[in-house]
Enzyme design. Structure first.
Site, PDB file in Angstrom:
ATOM      1  N   CYS A   1       0.830  -1.218   0.000  1.00  0.00           N
ATOM      2  CA  CYS A   1       0.000   0.000   0.000  1.00  0.00           C
ATOM      3  C   CYS A   1       0.857   1.256   0.000  1.00  0.00           C
ATOM      4  O   CYS A   1       1.257   1.735   1.072  1.00  0.00           O
ATOM      5  CB  CYS A   1      -0.890   0.030   1.236  1.00  0.00           C
ATOM      6  SG  CYS A   1      -1.956  -1.397   1.430  1.00  0.00           S
TER       7      CYS A   1
ATOM      8  N   PRO B   1      -5.267   8.207  -3.276  1.00  0.00           N
ATOM      9  CA  PRO B   1      -6.121   8.850  -4.279  1.00  0.00           C
ATOM     10  C   PRO B   1      -5.442  10.063  -4.923  1.00  0.00           C
ATOM     11  O   PRO B   1      -5.590  10.310  -6.109  1.00  0.00           O
ATOM     12  CB  PRO B   1      -7.353   9.280  -3.467  1.00  0.00           C
ATOM     13  CG  PRO B   1      -7.390   8.331  -2.313  1.00  0.00           C
ATOM     14  CD  PRO B   1      -5.958   8.006  -1.994  1.00  0.00           C
TER      15      PRO B   1
ATOM     16  N   THR C   1      -3.685  -3.789  -5.040  1.00  0.00           N
ATOM     17  CA  THR C   1      -3.878  -5.153  -5.534  1.00  0.00           C
ATOM     18  C   THR C   1      -3.931  -6.113  -4.345  1.00  0.00           C
ATOM     19  O   THR C   1      -3.085  -6.028  -3.451  1.00  0.00           O
ATOM     20  CB  THR C   1      -2.738  -5.535  -6.499  1.00  0.00           C
ATOM     21  OG1 THR C   1      -2.725  -4.590  -7.560  1.00  0.00           O
ATOM     22  CG2 THR C   1      -2.934  -6.940  -7.069  1.00  0.00           C
TER      23      THR C   1
ATOM     24  N   ASP D   1      13.097  -2.908  -7.236  1.00  0.00           N
ATOM     25  CA  ASP D   1      14.215  -3.520  -7.976  1.00  0.00           C
ATOM     26  C   ASP D   1      14.036  -5.042  -8.046  1.00  0.00           C
ATOM     27  O   ASP D   1      14.478  -5.684  -8.993  1.00  0.00           O
ATOM     28  CB  ASP D   1      15.555  -3.185  -7.297  1.00  0.00           C
ATOM     29  CG  ASP D   1      15.907  -1.706  -7.443  1.00  0.00           C
ATOM     30  OD1 ASP D   1      15.300  -1.037  -8.290  1.00  0.00           O
ATOM     31  OD2 ASP D   1      16.798  -1.242  -6.710  1.00  0.00           O
TER      32      ASP D   1
ATOM     33  N   ARG E   1      10.013  -5.405 -10.068  1.00  0.00           N
ATOM     34  CA  ARG E   1       9.791  -4.963 -11.461  1.00  0.00           C
ATOM     35  C   ARG E   1      10.200  -6.008 -12.498  1.00  0.00           C
ATOM     36  O   ARG E   1       9.471  -6.202 -13.483  1.00  0.00           O
ATOM     37  CB  ARG E   1      10.514  -3.630 -11.722  1.00  0.00           C
ATOM     38  CG  ARG E   1       9.661  -2.466 -11.326  1.00  0.00           C
ATOM     39  CD  ARG E   1      10.219  -1.107 -11.700  1.00  0.00           C
ATOM     40  NE  ARG E   1       9.360  -0.104 -11.087  1.00  0.00           N
ATOM     41  CZ  ARG E   1       9.788   0.976 -10.452  1.00  0.00           C
ATOM     42  NH1 ARG E   1      11.068   1.240 -10.364  1.00  0.00           N
ATOM     43  NH2 ARG E   1       8.918   1.818  -9.935  1.00  0.00           N
TER      44      ARG E   1
ATOM     45  N   GLN F   1       2.693  -9.603 -46.869  1.00  0.00           N
ATOM     46  CA  GLN F   1       3.834  -9.052 -46.134  1.00  0.00           C
ATOM     47  C   GLN F   1       3.403  -8.173 -44.954  1.00  0.00           C
ATOM     48  O   GLN F   1       4.056  -8.165 -43.904  1.00  0.00           O
ATOM     49  CB  GLN F   1       4.717  -8.240 -47.090  1.00  0.00           C
ATOM     50  CG  GLN F   1       6.082  -7.992 -46.534  1.00  0.00           C
ATOM     51  CD  GLN F   1       6.936  -7.170 -47.483  1.00  0.00           C
ATOM     52  OE1 GLN F   1       6.659  -5.994 -47.739  1.00  0.00           O
ATOM     53  NE2 GLN F   1       7.956  -7.781 -48.041  1.00  0.00           N
TER      54      GLN F   1
ATOM     55  N   THR G   1      18.725  -1.143 -10.667  1.00  0.00           N
ATOM     56  CA  THR G   1      17.637  -0.160 -10.836  1.00  0.00           C
ATOM     57  C   THR G   1      17.414   0.192 -12.313  1.00  0.00           C
ATOM     58  O   THR G   1      16.274   0.220 -12.789  1.00  0.00           O
ATOM     59  CB  THR G   1      17.961   1.111 -10.015  1.00  0.00           C
ATOM     60  OG1 THR G   1      18.164   0.692  -8.654  1.00  0.00           O
ATOM     61  CG2 THR G   1      16.851   2.126 -10.086  1.00  0.00           C
TER      62      THR G   1
ATOM     63  N   PHE H   1      -6.403 -10.458 -36.263  1.00  0.00           N
ATOM     64  CA  PHE H   1      -7.706 -11.135 -36.223  1.00  0.00           C
ATOM     65  C   PHE H   1      -8.798 -10.345 -36.965  1.00  0.00           C
ATOM     66  O   PHE H   1      -9.926 -10.843 -37.116  1.00  0.00           O
ATOM     67  CB  PHE H   1      -8.155 -11.346 -34.767  1.00  0.00           C
ATOM     68  CG  PHE H   1      -7.649 -12.626 -34.138  1.00  0.00           C
ATOM     69  CD1 PHE H   1      -6.301 -12.815 -33.875  1.00  0.00           C
ATOM     70  CD2 PHE H   1      -8.532 -13.646 -33.797  1.00  0.00           C
ATOM     71  CE1 PHE H   1      -5.834 -13.986 -33.279  1.00  0.00           C
ATOM     72  CE2 PHE H   1      -8.084 -14.820 -33.205  1.00  0.00           C
ATOM     73  CZ  PHE H   1      -6.729 -14.992 -32.947  1.00  0.00           C
TER      74      PHE H   1
ATOM     75  N   GLU I   1       3.216  -0.447 -10.908  1.00  0.00           N
ATOM     76  CA  GLU I   1       4.656  -0.621 -10.585  1.00  0.00           C
ATOM     77  C   GLU I   1       5.514   0.478 -11.213  1.00  0.00           C
ATOM     78  O   GLU I   1       6.660   0.245 -11.595  1.00  0.00           O
ATOM     79  CB  GLU I   1       5.151  -1.996 -11.027  1.00  0.00           C
ATOM     80  CG  GLU I   1       4.549  -3.123 -10.242  1.00  0.00           C
ATOM     81  CD  GLU I   1       5.537  -3.781  -9.292  1.00  0.00           C
ATOM     82  OE1 GLU I   1       5.061  -4.385  -8.327  1.00  0.00           O
ATOM     83  OE2 GLU I   1       6.753  -3.675  -9.483  1.00  0.00           O
TER      84      GLU I   1
HETATM   85  C1  LIG Z   1      -4.997  -2.243 -11.427  1.00  0.00           C
HETATM   86  C2  LIG Z   1      -4.039  -1.443 -10.594  1.00  0.00           C
HETATM   87  C3  LIG Z   1      -3.323  -2.073  -9.580  1.00  0.00           C
HETATM   88  C4  LIG Z   1      -2.454  -1.346  -8.774  1.00  0.00           C
HETATM   89  N1  LIG Z   1      -1.830  -1.955  -7.703  1.00  0.00           N
HETATM   90  C5  LIG Z   1      -1.162  -1.197  -6.797  1.00  0.00           C
HETATM   91  C6  LIG Z   1      -0.674  -1.753  -5.577  1.00  0.00           C
HETATM   92  O1  LIG Z   1      -0.815  -2.963  -5.322  1.00  0.00           O
HETATM   93  N2  LIG Z   1      -0.067  -0.941  -4.688  1.00  0.00           N
HETATM   94  C7  LIG Z   1       0.125   0.388  -4.908  1.00  0.00           C
HETATM   95  O2  LIG Z   1       0.687   1.073  -4.054  1.00  0.00           O
HETATM   96  N3  LIG Z   1      -0.315   0.960  -6.073  1.00  0.00           N
HETATM   97  C8  LIG Z   1      -0.956   0.199  -7.005  1.00  0.00           C
HETATM   98  N4  LIG Z   1      -1.433   0.767  -8.167  1.00  0.00           N
HETATM   99  C9  LIG Z   1      -1.225   2.175  -8.386  1.00  0.00           C
HETATM  100  C10 LIG Z   1      -0.273   2.488  -9.541  1.00  0.00           C
HETATM  101  O3  LIG Z   1       1.040   2.162  -9.163  1.00  0.00           O
HETATM  102  C11 LIG Z   1      -0.474   3.967  -9.896  1.00  0.00           C
HETATM  103  O4  LIG Z   1      -1.730   4.074 -10.529  1.00  0.00           O
HETATM  104  C12 LIG Z   1       0.631   4.495 -10.777  1.00  0.00           C
HETATM  105  O5  LIG Z   1       1.831   4.576 -10.065  1.00  0.00           O
HETATM  106  C13 LIG Z   1       0.293   5.875 -11.345  1.00  0.00           C
HETATM  107  O6  LIG Z   1      -0.150   6.739 -10.344  1.00  0.00           O
HETATM  108  P1  LIG Z   1      -1.495   7.583 -10.565  1.00  0.00           P
HETATM  109  O7  LIG Z   1      -2.567   6.652 -10.958  1.00  0.00           O
HETATM  110  O8  LIG Z   1      -1.709   8.420  -9.357  1.00  0.00           O
HETATM  111  O9  LIG Z   1      -1.185   8.514 -11.818  1.00  0.00           O
HETATM  112  P2  LIG Z   1      -0.414   9.895 -11.759  1.00  0.00           P
HETATM  113  O10 LIG Z   1       0.807   9.785 -10.954  1.00  0.00           O
HETATM  114  O11 LIG Z   1      -1.388  10.966 -11.403  1.00  0.00           O
HETATM  115  O12 LIG Z   1       0.009  10.070 -13.278  1.00  0.00           O
HETATM  116  C14 LIG Z   1      -0.899  10.448 -14.300  1.00  0.00           C
HETATM  117  C15 LIG Z   1      -0.113  10.500 -15.615  1.00  0.00           C
HETATM  118  O13 LIG Z   1       0.934  11.494 -15.527  1.00  0.00           O
HETATM  119  C16 LIG Z   1       2.191  10.882 -15.814  1.00  0.00           C
HETATM  120  N5  LIG Z   1       3.220  11.510 -14.980  1.00  0.00           N
HETATM  121  C17 LIG Z   1       3.164  11.718 -13.638  1.00  0.00           C
HETATM  122  N6  LIG Z   1       4.282  12.326 -13.229  1.00  0.00           N
HETATM  123  C18 LIG Z   1       5.072  12.483 -14.331  1.00  0.00           C
HETATM  124  C19 LIG Z   1       6.366  13.037 -14.563  1.00  0.00           C
HETATM  125  N7  LIG Z   1       7.111  13.525 -13.565  1.00  0.00           N
HETATM  126  N8  LIG Z   1       6.833  13.050 -15.833  1.00  0.00           N
HETATM  127  C20 LIG Z   1       6.094  12.539 -16.861  1.00  0.00           C
HETATM  128  N9  LIG Z   1       4.870  12.011 -16.689  1.00  0.00           N
HETATM  129  C21 LIG Z   1       4.371  11.965 -15.448  1.00  0.00           C
HETATM  130  C22 LIG Z   1       2.023   9.411 -15.464  1.00  0.00           C
HETATM  131  O14 LIG Z   1       2.969   8.601 -16.128  1.00  0.00           O
HETATM  132  C23 LIG Z   1       0.591   9.179 -15.936  1.00  0.00           C
HETATM  133  O15 LIG Z   1       0.594   8.956 -17.318  1.00  0.00           O
HETATM  134  C24 LIG Z   1      -2.261   0.029  -9.016  1.00  0.00           C
HETATM  135  C25 LIG Z   1      -2.965   0.664 -10.061  1.00  0.00           C
HETATM  136  C26 LIG Z   1      -3.856  -0.045 -10.821  1.00  0.00           C
HETATM  137  C27 LIG Z   1      -4.649   0.676 -11.886  1.00  0.00           C
END
Ligand SMILES: Cc1cc2nc3c(=O)[nH]c(=O)nc-3n(C[C@H](O)[C@H](O)[C@H](O)COP(=O)(O)OP(=O)(O)OC[C@H]3O[C@@H](n4cnc5c(N)ncnc54)[C@H](O)[C@@H]3O)c2cc1C
Length: 380
Positions: free
Chosen positions: A124, A128, A158, A240, A243, A279, A313, A338, A363
């Protein structure tokens, strides 16, 4: 010397995982996608076979397998269904911080039961309001005597609904930025742990993703992993290890999509020949095969590097970025091979197309992997 041959044990492990995926996962994949039912029985069978929690060290009852072995298993189980493999692998991510930073007592208390009983755990960190920007989390852990009291909400967790315990990142001193974060293990049964509804996701629909809220949850100081202020490092170091394994899942999905595309391209005829003889289709499938091989090599390199006790990393970010993009591209192109049937739920590639997308998000998103790679290039 460079040798890409798997050892006999590694090959046996891969074959065991493949057989399991073929018999126990793949036949249920479409139904689980439709119902979004959590694959508890399948995971239990995988646990009984020793295909879960494989990196728990032998000293704590586990097999003590390396990250590379974890990757071999994950590619096969993900080939069967990535919703199921994600449910299996979420344990790995939650356990990594304990393996990396836990003391003897913590390892015995939290890792050994994962081997002795069929249990789940969840990681965790995301909230939000903060995913990529981990420093933006709001969850706090305030010290009261021998305990900490946690308050805050985690999102997209998850295995959130099935976990027996949670790895939780929280601020013990928000004024210190990421140096003020600490990591905790929180048992599910602790009063104040509130689990949200199962999220209705686009893909990997049987995997259990939920919010987990901590409302004045008391945990003993003995549940803190590492020193106060080391939480961010603990949480990030876990990636590390995890991933490469997640990236192997992306390779497994791409391989499944590719195999469906090859089969279909031989059967389907247009203009009097099987479509692979055009092709435009033959080259698309050649590109799929090439990208899958390249992605797997990056995954193996990332797993092998950390198994040698070396920092991986950058290799882990290479693997995650490339394997995720490969899964999305190969699944998209498989739908194209398909034609109209690719757009239909009666055929397998539509699911793979939806399932693939998450690899570019969880991740660490693909943008964040590029940030890590650039940081490694310019700052180290
Ligand atoms: C099905 C699912 C399972 C998950 N499981 C887990 C879990 O088990 N534990 C856990 O802790 N989290 C989990 N997550 C959370 C997941 O890791 C996050 O959704 C992810 O890290 C992105 O964070 P965010 O959704 O807040 O998007 P944001 O951080 O708000 O990003 C929104 C967009 O902006 C881009 N962005 C943000 N900052 C930058 C930057 N500096 N430069 C360029 N682009 C940027 C991002 O790449 C993305 O495209 C899960 C998410 C999903 C959908």
């Amino acid at each position: 010397m460079i040798d890409f041959t798997l050892s006999e044990e590694q090959a046996q492990l891969r074959d065991l995982a493949h057989e399991f995926a073929e018999k126990e996962i793949a036949p249920h994949a479409a139904r689980l996608d439709e119902t979004a039912e959590f694959p508890r029985e399948i995971c239990q069978k995988a646990w009984e076979l020793g295909l879960m929690n494989t990196h728990v060290p032998e000293a704590y009852g586990g097999l003590g397998l390396g990250v590379l072995e974890g990757c071999l298993i994950a590619e096969e189980t993900a080939w069967g269904c990535t919703g199921v493999s994600t449910a299996m692998e979420a344990n790995t991510l939650a356990e990594c911080p304990i393996i990396v930073a836990g003391n003897e007592e913590q390892k015995k208390k939290w890792l050994t039961p994962m081997i002795e009983e069929f249990l789940f755990a969840a990681y965790c960190v995301t909230e939000p309001g903060a995913g990529s920007d981990v420093q933006g989390i709001r969850t706090t852990a305030k010290r009261h005597g021998e305990d900490y009291v946690l308050n805050g909400s985690k999102m997209w967790i998850t295995n959130g609904g099935v976990a027996n315990w949670y790895f939780v990142l929280a601020y013990t001193d928000a004024s210190q930025g990421y140096r003020g974060m600490s990591a905790f293990i929180v048992p599910r049964e602790q009063p104040g742990v509130v689990v949200g509804k199962k999220e209705n996701n686009m893909g990997q629909r049987c995997s259990d993703t939920r919010s987990v809220t901590f409302e004045g949850v008391k945990v003993p100081a003995a549940n803190r992993l590492g020193e106060e202020g080391s939480g961010w490092k603990v949480a990030m170091t876990a990636f590390d290890h995890s991933r490469p394994v997640v990236s192997a899942g992306a390779v497994g999905l791409a391989r499944a999509a590719y195999q469906h595309a090859v089969r279909y391209a031989k059967e389907r005829e247009t203009f009097g020949v099987p479509i692979y003889k055009h092709q435009g289709i033959g080259f698309m499938i050649a590109d799929m095969a090439c990208a899958i091989e390249a992605a797997r090599l990056l995954v193996w390199q990332a797993g092998w590097t950390i198994d040698q006790g070396r920092r991986n990393t950058q290799q882990a970010a290479f693997a995650k970025l490339f394997a995720a993009d490969t899964a999305v591209k190969v699944a998209t192109d498989a739908v194209q091979v398909f034609g109209g049937y690719g757009f239909n739920k009666e055929y397998p590639v539509e699911k793979l197309y939806r399932d693939a997308k998450i690899y570019q998000i969880y991740e660490g998103t693909s943008q964040i992997q590029r940030l890590i790679i650039a940081r490694e290039i310019f700052n180290r």
